[in-house]
Design an enzyme around this catalytic site. Sequence first.
Site, mmCIF file in Angstrom:
data_model
loop_
_atom_site.group_PDB
_atom_site.id
_atom_site.type_symbol
_atom_site.label_atom_id
_atom_site.label_comp_id
_atom_site.label_asym_id
_atom_site.label_seq_id
_atom_site.Cartn_x
_atom_site.Cartn_y
_atom_site.Cartn_z
ATOM 1 N N HIS A 111 -10.024 0.114 -4.900
ATOM 2 C CA HIS A 111 -9.066 -0.557 -4.346
ATOM 3 C C HIS A 111 -7.613 0.080 -4.756
ATOM 4 O O HIS A 111 -7.317 0.127 -5.791
ATOM 5 C CB HIS A 111 -9.189 -2.228 -4.455
ATOM 6 N N TYR A 126 0.971 -1.380 -0.061
ATOM 7 C CA TYR A 126 -0.069 0.011 0.215
ATOM 8 C C TYR A 126 0.805 1.096 0.010
ATOM 9 O O TYR A 126 0.153 2.296 -0.248
ATOM 10 C CB TYR A 126 -0.986 0.054 1.163
#
EC number: 4.2.1.10
Length: 147
Positions: A100, A23
């Site tokens: 996402h 991430y």
Amino acid sequence: MNNILVINGPNLNLLGKREPDIYGNITLENINQKIKLHFKNEDLKIHFFQSNEEGKIIDKIIESEKKYNAIVINPAAYSHYSIAILDAMRSINIPVVEVHLSNIYKREEYRKKSVTAEASLGVISGFGYYGYIMAIEFILNNLVREK
């Protein structure tokens, strides 16, 4: 003025600390700031909501129909199994775009299916925080500005 709600699901409050190899180091607050900055010249109010609790996300989705023109949602892990969030998304009459941060199709097998995608106009996956901007641009260009 248009109002768009951005909903972030479980553990996204841990961005910047949680799995930075997937991430990155950006925090959710940084993402929200980048989104606001990108749309600062638009006739647009962007509202942000994050919860680790499924019921709170469901409540927010259901109440959103009266307050917002559209929703951008990152259901996070709930996207893979929450029929309750799917049903809430189906129950409202405003557009929803799913986002996402990571490419869910390059992740573990159980992450490759999004049940909530069935109630979304589309899914943007794998473009990091820019996926939120892409989703809002789509909403503005195809759903709001046309009217």
